[in-house]
Design a protein around this motif. Structure first.
Motif, PDB file in Angstrom:
ATOM      1  N   GLU A 218       5.312 -17.919   1.957  1.00 56.81           N
ATOM      2  CA  GLU A 218       5.339 -19.334   2.321  1.00 56.81           C
ATOM      3  C   GLU A 218       5.146 -19.541   3.820  1.00 56.81           C
ATOM      4  O   GLU A 218       4.378 -20.413   4.245  1.00 56.81           O
ATOM      5  CB  GLU A 218       6.654 -19.960   1.872  1.00 56.81           C
ATOM      6  CG  GLU A 218       6.762 -21.437   2.199  1.00 56.81           C
ATOM      7  CD  GLU A 218       8.049 -22.047   1.674  1.00 56.81           C
ATOM      8  OE1 GLU A 218       8.356 -23.180   2.091  1.00 56.81           O
ATOM      9  OE2 GLU A 218       8.729 -21.401   0.859  1.00 56.81           O
ATOM     10  N   ASP A 219       5.833 -18.752   4.626  1.00 52.84           N
ATOM     11  CA  ASP A 219       5.735 -18.918   6.079  1.00 52.84           C
ATOM     12  C   ASP A 219       4.325 -18.607   6.566  1.00 52.84           C
ATOM     13  O   ASP A 219       3.778 -19.319   7.420  1.00 52.84           O
ATOM     14  CB  ASP A 219       6.743 -18.016   6.794  1.00 52.84           C
ATOM     15  CG  ASP A 219       8.180 -18.454   6.557  1.00 52.84           C
ATOM     16  OD1 ASP A 219       8.390 -19.661   6.287  1.00 52.84           O
ATOM     17  OD2 ASP A 219       9.088 -17.611   6.635  1.00 52.84           O
TER      18      ASP A 219
ATOM     19  N   LEU B 182       1.500 -18.749   4.826  1.00 47.22           N
ATOM     20  CA  LEU B 182       0.580 -19.781   4.367  1.00 47.22           C
ATOM     21  C   LEU B 182       0.737 -21.059   5.187  1.00 47.22           C
ATOM     22  O   LEU B 182      -0.251 -21.696   5.558  1.00 47.22           O
ATOM     23  CB  LEU B 182       0.814 -20.078   2.887  1.00 47.22           C
ATOM     24  CG  LEU B 182       0.012 -21.230   2.274  1.00 47.22           C
ATOM     25  CD1 LEU B 182      -1.477 -21.076   2.534  1.00 47.22           C
ATOM     26  CD2 LEU B 182       0.291 -21.325   0.784  1.00 47.22           C
ATOM     27  N   MET B 183       1.965 -21.422   5.496  1.00 42.87           N
ATOM     28  CA  MET B 183       2.208 -22.617   6.287  1.00 42.87           C
ATOM     29  C   MET B 183       1.569 -22.492   7.669  1.00 42.87           C
ATOM     30  O   MET B 183       0.922 -23.425   8.158  1.00 42.87           O
ATOM     31  CB  MET B 183       3.699 -22.893   6.428  1.00 42.87           C
ATOM     32  CG  MET B 183       4.019 -24.154   7.227  1.00 42.87           C
ATOM     33  SD  MET B 183       5.789 -24.567   7.225  1.00 42.87           S
ATOM     34  CE  MET B 183       6.437 -23.145   8.126  1.00 42.87           C
ATOM     35  N   LEU B 184       1.707 -21.313   8.294  1.00 45.01           N
ATOM     36  CA  LEU B 184       1.098 -21.095   9.606  1.00 45.01           C
ATOM     37  C   LEU B 184      -0.423 -21.171   9.520  1.00 45.01           C
ATOM     38  O   LEU B 184      -1.071 -21.746  10.405  1.00 45.01           O
ATOM     39  CB  LEU B 184       1.543 -19.738  10.162  1.00 45.01           C
ATOM     40  CG  LEU B 184       3.003 -19.644  10.625  1.00 45.01           C
ATOM     41  CD1 LEU B 184       3.352 -18.202  11.005  1.00 45.01           C
ATOM     42  CD2 LEU B 184       3.252 -20.574  11.809  1.00 45.01           C
ATOM     43  N   GLU B 185      -0.993 -20.586   8.455  1.00 48.17           N
ATOM     44  CA  GLU B 185      -2.444 -20.641   8.270  1.00 48.17           C
ATOM     45  C   GLU B 185      -2.903 -22.085   8.113  1.00 48.17           C
ATOM     46  O   GLU B 185      -3.920 -22.503   8.690  1.00 48.17           O
ATOM     47  CB  GLU B 185      -2.849 -19.832   7.034  1.00 48.17           C
ATOM     48  CG  GLU B 185      -2.740 -18.325   7.187  1.00 48.17           C
ATOM     49  CD  GLU B 185      -3.940 -17.724   7.911  1.00 48.17           C
ATOM     50  OE1 GLU B 185      -4.793 -18.483   8.406  1.00 48.17           O
ATOM     51  OE2 GLU B 185      -4.006 -16.492   7.982  1.00 48.17           O
ATOM     52  N   ALA B 186      -2.160 -22.852   7.318  1.00 49.69           N
ATOM     53  CA  ALA B 186      -2.541 -24.241   7.066  1.00 49.69           C
ATOM     54  C   ALA B 186      -2.461 -25.083   8.334  1.00 49.69           C
ATOM     55  O   ALA B 186      -3.367 -25.864   8.642  1.00 49.69           O
ATOM     56  CB  ALA B 186      -1.643 -24.838   5.978  1.00 49.69           C
ATOM     57  N   VAL B 187      -1.381 -24.894   9.092  1.00 45.76           N
ATOM     58  CA  VAL B 187      -1.215 -25.649  10.340  1.00 45.76           C
ATOM     59  C   VAL B 187      -2.301 -25.264  11.334  1.00 45.76           C
ATOM     60  O   VAL B 187      -2.888 -26.124  12.004  1.00 45.76           O
ATOM     61  CB  VAL B 187       0.186 -25.399  10.934  1.00 45.76           C
ATOM     62  CG1 VAL B 187       0.276 -25.992  12.337  1.00 45.76           C
ATOM     63  CG2 VAL B 187       1.262 -25.994  10.035  1.00 45.76           C
TER      64      VAL B 187
END
Length: 252
Positions: free
Chosen positions: A151-152, A154-159
Motif C-alpha cells: 500500500e505504501d 503504491l501510494m508513493l507511486e500514485a502521488v
C-alpha cells in the motif's frame, strides 16, 4: 468514495456475462465513431479517441470491429450523425442520476430514458438538476485479491505520478486524478507494473445516498434498464449499495 467502487464491482461482474458483450461493443463503437467524427482518427492527437480505444481494447473488442467503425466514421462505409445528450433526474428514494447518450434519434431516446425512470420509481428532471452534485475525475482501480500490493509503495507511486487522492477499500486500491492528469497517472502506474480493474475519466458524486432495500432494488432495476439501452453510453448516480444489499441483490 467507496460507493463508486462498490457499484463498479457489481456492474463489472454483470457486464462479464455473454449477453452483455454485444451491447458493450455497440456502445464502444458509437463512442469511437463520435470521437473520430469530432477530431479525426489519430489517437495521438485525439484524446477522446485514445480513451475510447483503451476502453474497447480492455473489453477485448475485436480489432476488426474497431477498424470498421473508424472507416465508417471517415465516410468509407456509410455515415451516421450522432447527437450527444445528457439527461438528469432522480431515482427511487431521491438518488441523483445522470444519463449520457449518443443517439441518431433524439425523440426515441428521450422517450426510452423517461420510460425507464417512470417504470422504476424515478422521474426525469430539468437540465442541471443533479449535475452540480458530481465532479469529473479520473478513476483507477487496482485489485489486491492476493494481498500482495504494498500500500505504501503504491501510494508513493500514485502521488509521484500526479494522483489527487488514494485509498484502499475492500482489498482494492482506488486512485483519483484530475481529468487532465488521468492518462499521465495511468501510464506511470502501468510502467510500474500495475494492472487495472477499471480505468476511466468519469463523474464522481460529491456525496452518496443509501436507500431502503425496496428503493435499492428499484434503483438497480433502473440502472439495468438504462444501461441495456444501446443509446445510453454511461449512467452516473450517487447510490451507495450497502454490504447486505450487495449480497442480497448481486447475482452469484
Amino acid at each position: 468514495m467507496a460507493g463508486h467502487s462498490k457499484w463498479h464491482n457489481i456492474k463489472r461482474r454483470k457486464e462479464a456475462q455473454d449477453n452483455k458483450r454485444a451491447k458493450m461493443f455497440t456502445k464502444y463503437s458509437k463512442e469511437i465513431y463520435a470521437a473520430v467524427r469530432e477530431s479525426g482518427d489519430d489517437p495521438e492527437t485525439n484524446l477522446r479517441l485514445r480513451h475510447a480505444l483503451n476502453k474497447a481494447k480492455a473489453a477485448n473488442m475485436p480489432n476488426d470491429n474497431i477498424e470498421r467503425t473508424i472507416k465508417k466514421a471517415n465516410g468509407e462505409a456509410g455515415s451516421v450523425e450522432y447527437e450527444e445528450l445528457t439527461y438528469e433526474g432522480y431515482g427511487p428514494g431521491g438518488a441523483a442520476v445522470m444519463v449520457k447518450v449518443l443517439t441518431e434519434n433524439r425523440n426515441r431516446t428521450v422517450a426510452e430514458v423517461r420510460q425507464a425512470f417512470n417504470k422504476n420509481g424515478g422521474n426525469m428532471g430539468e437540465d442541471g438538476c443533479v449535475s452540480f452534485m458530481f465532479d469529473k475525475r479520473g478513476f483507477l482501480e487496482i485489485a489486491d485479491e492476493d494481498k500482495e500490493l504494498d500500500e505504501d509503495e503504491l501510494m508513493l507511486e500514485a502521488v509521484e505520478a500526479g494522483a489527487e487522492e488514494f485509498e484502499m477499500n475492500d482489498g482494492r486500491a482506488i486512485v483519483y486524478t484530475e481529468p487532465g492528469h488521468f492518462e499521465m497517472v495511468r501510464n506511470h502506474l502501468t510502467e510500474a507494473g500495475y494492472e487495472f480493474e477499471a480505468a476511466e475519466v468519469t463523474m464522481i458524486p460529491q456525496t452518496y445516498t443509501k436507500l431502503s432495500d425496496e428503493h435499492a432494488e428499484q434503483m438497480m432495476k433502473l440502472i439495468d434498464q438504462l444501461e441495456d439501452d444501446d443509446d445510453v453510453q454511461n449512467v452516473y448516480h450517487n447510490f451507495e449499495l450497502t454490504e447486505d444489499q450487495a449480497e442480497h441483490f448481486t447475482p452469484a
